[in-house]
Write a protein that holds these residues in place. Sequence first.
Motif, PDB file in Angstrom:
ATOM      1  N   THR A  27       3.005  16.873   5.545  1.00  0.00           N
ATOM      2  CA  THR A  27       1.826  17.461   6.260  1.00  0.00           C
ATOM      3  C   THR A  27       1.036  16.137   5.543  1.00  0.00           C
ATOM      4  N   ALA A  28       1.022  15.618   5.119  1.00  0.00           N
ATOM      5  CA  ALA A  28      -0.390  14.221   4.232  1.00  0.00           C
ATOM      6  C   ALA A  28      -0.809  14.123   5.905  1.00  0.00           C
ATOM      7  N   ASP A  29      -0.399  13.595   6.248  1.00  0.00           N
ATOM      8  CA  ASP A  29      -1.389  12.479   7.643  1.00  0.00           C
ATOM      9  C   ASP A  29      -2.137  14.089   8.069  1.00  0.00           C
ATOM     10  N   THR A  30      -2.363  14.858   8.640  1.00  0.00           N
ATOM     11  CA  THR A  30      -2.285  15.710   8.862  1.00  0.00           C
ATOM     12  C   THR A  30      -3.464  16.551   8.397  1.00  0.00           C
ATOM     13  N   ALA A  86      -3.576  13.872  -2.061  1.00  0.00           N
ATOM     14  CA  ALA A  86      -4.290  12.141  -1.595  1.00  0.00           C
ATOM     15  C   ALA A  86      -3.015  11.011  -1.308  1.00  0.00           C
ATOM     16  N   ALA A  87      -2.460  10.729  -2.135  1.00  0.00           N
ATOM     17  CA  ALA A  87      -2.103   9.920  -2.760  1.00  0.00           C
ATOM     18  C   ALA A  87      -0.675  10.066  -2.203  1.00  0.00           C
ATOM     19  N   LEU A  88       0.102  11.154  -2.201  1.00  0.00           N
ATOM     20  CA  LEU A  88       1.647  11.136  -0.892  1.00  0.00           C
ATOM     21  C   LEU A  88       0.967  11.025   0.286  1.00  0.00           C
ATOM     22  N   GLY A  89       0.078  10.787   0.675  1.00  0.00           N
ATOM     23  CA  GLY A  89      -0.119  10.179   2.180  1.00  0.00           C
ATOM     24  C   GLY A  89      -0.276   8.958   2.431  1.00  0.00           C
ATOM     25  N   LEU A  90      -0.642   8.298   1.352  1.00  0.00           N
ATOM     26  CA  LEU A  90      -1.082   6.735   1.170  1.00  0.00           C
ATOM     27  C   LEU A  90       0.784   6.098   1.002  1.00  0.00           C
ATOM     28  N   TRP A 139       1.076  -3.554  -9.378  1.00  0.00           N
ATOM     29  CA  TRP A 139       0.628  -4.729  -9.197  1.00  0.00           C
ATOM     30  C   TRP A 139       1.217  -5.408  -8.137  1.00  0.00           C
ATOM     31  N   PRO A 140       1.933  -5.405  -7.288  1.00  0.00           N
ATOM     32  CA  PRO A 140       2.253  -5.055  -6.225  1.00  0.00           C
ATOM     33  C   PRO A 140       1.749  -4.986  -4.532  1.00  0.00           C
ATOM     34  N   ARG A 141       1.001  -3.778  -4.711  1.00  0.00           N
ATOM     35  CA  ARG A 141      -0.612  -2.995  -3.991  1.00  0.00           C
ATOM     36  C   ARG A 141      -2.007  -3.644  -4.190  1.00  0.00           C
ATOM     37  N   LEU A 142      -1.633  -3.962  -5.139  1.00  0.00           N
ATOM     38  CA  LEU A 142      -3.291  -4.938  -5.682  1.00  0.00           C
ATOM     39  C   LEU A 142      -3.053  -5.569  -5.386  1.00  0.00           C
ATOM     40  N   THR A 143      -3.327  -6.193  -3.594  1.00  0.00           N
ATOM     41  CA  THR A 143      -2.951  -7.275  -2.971  1.00  0.00           C
ATOM     42  C   THR A 143      -4.635  -7.945  -2.720  1.00  0.00           C
ATOM     43  N   PRO A 149      -5.131  -3.323   7.648  1.00  0.00           N
ATOM     44  CA  PRO A 149      -5.123  -2.031   6.443  1.00  0.00           C
ATOM     45  C   PRO A 149      -4.310  -1.561   5.876  1.00  0.00           C
ATOM     46  N   GLU A 150      -3.028  -1.585   6.004  1.00  0.00           N
ATOM     47  CA  GLU A 150      -1.535  -0.746   5.622  1.00  0.00           C
ATOM     48  C   GLU A 150      -2.204  -1.646   4.084  1.00  0.00           C
ATOM     49  N   ALA A 151      -2.205  -2.596   3.727  1.00  0.00           N
ATOM     50  CA  ALA A 151      -2.416  -2.906   1.624  1.00  0.00           C
ATOM     51  C   ALA A 151      -4.035  -2.420   1.190  1.00  0.00           C
ATOM     52  N   ALA A 152      -4.807  -2.388   2.416  1.00  0.00           N
ATOM     53  CA  ALA A 152      -5.830  -1.988   1.689  1.00  0.00           C
ATOM     54  C   ALA A 152      -5.916  -0.426   1.587  1.00  0.00           C
ATOM     55  N   LEU A 153      -5.341   0.560   2.374  1.00  0.00           N
ATOM     56  CA  LEU A 153      -4.864   1.567   2.096  1.00  0.00           C
ATOM     57  C   LEU A 153      -3.653   2.339   1.035  1.00  0.00           C
ATOM     58  N   ALA A 154      -2.927   1.308   0.914  1.00  0.00           N
ATOM     59  CA  ALA A 154      -2.155   1.165  -0.639  1.00  0.00           C
ATOM     60  C   ALA A 154      -2.737   1.100  -1.987  1.00  0.00           C
ATOM     61  N   THR A 155      -3.843  -0.010  -1.926  1.00  0.00           N
ATOM     62  CA  THR A 155      -4.925  -0.023  -3.621  1.00  0.00           C
ATOM     63  C   THR A 155      -5.411   0.922  -2.934  1.00  0.00           C
ATOM     64  N   VAL A 156      -6.119   1.525  -2.230  1.00  0.00           N
ATOM     65  CA  VAL A 156      -6.424   3.168  -2.336  1.00  0.00           C
ATOM     66  C   VAL A 156      -5.208   4.231  -2.591  1.00  0.00           C
ATOM     67  N   GLY A 157      -4.108   4.644  -2.533  1.00  0.00           N
ATOM     68  CA  GLY A 157      -3.534   5.238  -3.361  1.00  0.00           C
ATOM     69  C   GLY A 157      -3.018   5.204  -4.291  1.00  0.00           C
ATOM     70  N   VAL A 158      -3.156   3.529  -5.138  1.00  0.00           N
ATOM     71  CA  VAL A 158      -2.472   3.198  -5.821  1.00  0.00           C
ATOM     72  C   VAL A 158      -3.409   4.062  -7.257  1.00  0.00           C
ATOM     73  N   LEU A 159      -4.993   4.357  -6.865  1.00  0.00           N
ATOM     74  CA  LEU A 159      -6.369   3.532  -7.303  1.00  0.00           C
ATOM     75  C   LEU A 159      -6.359   6.069  -7.516  1.00  0.00           C
ATOM     76  N   LEU A 160      -5.945   6.483  -6.472  1.00  0.00           N
ATOM     77  CA  LEU A 160      -5.979   7.937  -6.208  1.00  0.00           C
ATOM     78  C   LEU A 160      -4.978   8.893  -7.464  1.00  0.00           C
ATOM     79  N   VAL A 161      -3.962   7.602  -7.517  1.00  0.00           N
ATOM     80  CA  VAL A 161      -2.628   8.569  -8.113  1.00  0.00           C
ATOM     81  C   VAL A 161      -2.967   8.060 -10.002  1.00  0.00           C
ATOM     82  N   LEU A 162      -4.004   7.057 -10.316  1.00  0.00           N
ATOM     83  CA  LEU A 162      -4.206   6.747 -11.598  1.00  0.00           C
ATOM     84  C   LEU A 162      -6.054   7.665 -12.106  1.00  0.00           C
TER      85      LEU A 162
END
Length: 307
Positions: A27-30, A86-90, A139-143, A149-162
């Motif tokens: 459900t995280a997309d919306t 929030a990270a689960l959506g990314l 590491w692969p997410r810290l591009t 945009p996809e890479a930026a969102l993935a990086t945000v997701g990593v920071l959220l999980v941390l």
Amino acid sequence: MNPVRGIALKVTAIALFSIMAALIKATADTVPAGQAVFFRSFFALWVILAWLAMRGDLSSGLKANNKMGHVWRGVIGTTSMALNFAALGLLPLPEVTAIGYAAPLLTVVFAAMFLGEEVRAFRLTAVGIGLIGVVIVLWPRLTIFDESPEAALATVGVLLVLGSAVFRALAQIHIRQLVQTDETSAIVFYFSLTATCLSLLTLPFGWVVPTLSQALMLIAAGLIGGFAQIMLTSCYRFAPASVVAPFDYASMLFALVIGYVWFDEVPTGAMLAGASIVIAAGIMIIWRERQLGLKRGKARPNVTPQG
């Protein structure tokens, strides 16, 4: 003691938490993370209340000796939950699970910093090895050079999980203090109550009207989370913490299966390698804790449960 039953309860709880995370992810997309926290906490609350009533523990479950302690535990735990949702959506479910394993490693560090617990070279080495594993996963997410945009969102997701892992570790430190004054049942109940109330503060920031299927998944996530919390609490009645603790890492197996079957998520080599290192480090810490516990027990053979 019934270790087999304790292990069965722990593994079932981990499986249910994995299913709960998958329902939140679906459900995280919306659905905003704050709204997901509300459903997770509000519907779990009624399951916990029913459990306390069935056990005849309503009086102890509703008794809060350290009121501000419960408030702070709720703030810290709710923050961790919201960041994780929030990270689960990314990010893929197995990746969120693997990076989240940083929490027990950080708990060792925070216990030394805030509780004055002695942490010797063995555990510090295990923590260092585990954190290397976490870095391999993320590491692969810290591009730096990928500006998509996809890479930026993935990086945000990593920071959220941390961030979630940091707050979860802080919550564990706070729980270690709370159990000195309050019953476990009270800690479980007031966390769900506090998380429900705090999640309502996010109402002005974009809650949505979920579809029927989304509403059912969110309600199911709350109910399943409540049952999982009960099983997790109950498992320690039948087996020592050192026996059931390694089964926390069964969540990776459940995450891999659910991620592949439900979300078509194929784990990368880096994710699997890093997760294996983190799991190995975590088991090293658990083994060391068990050895120290056995030594302390031998040193105090005549001590009664009352101290």
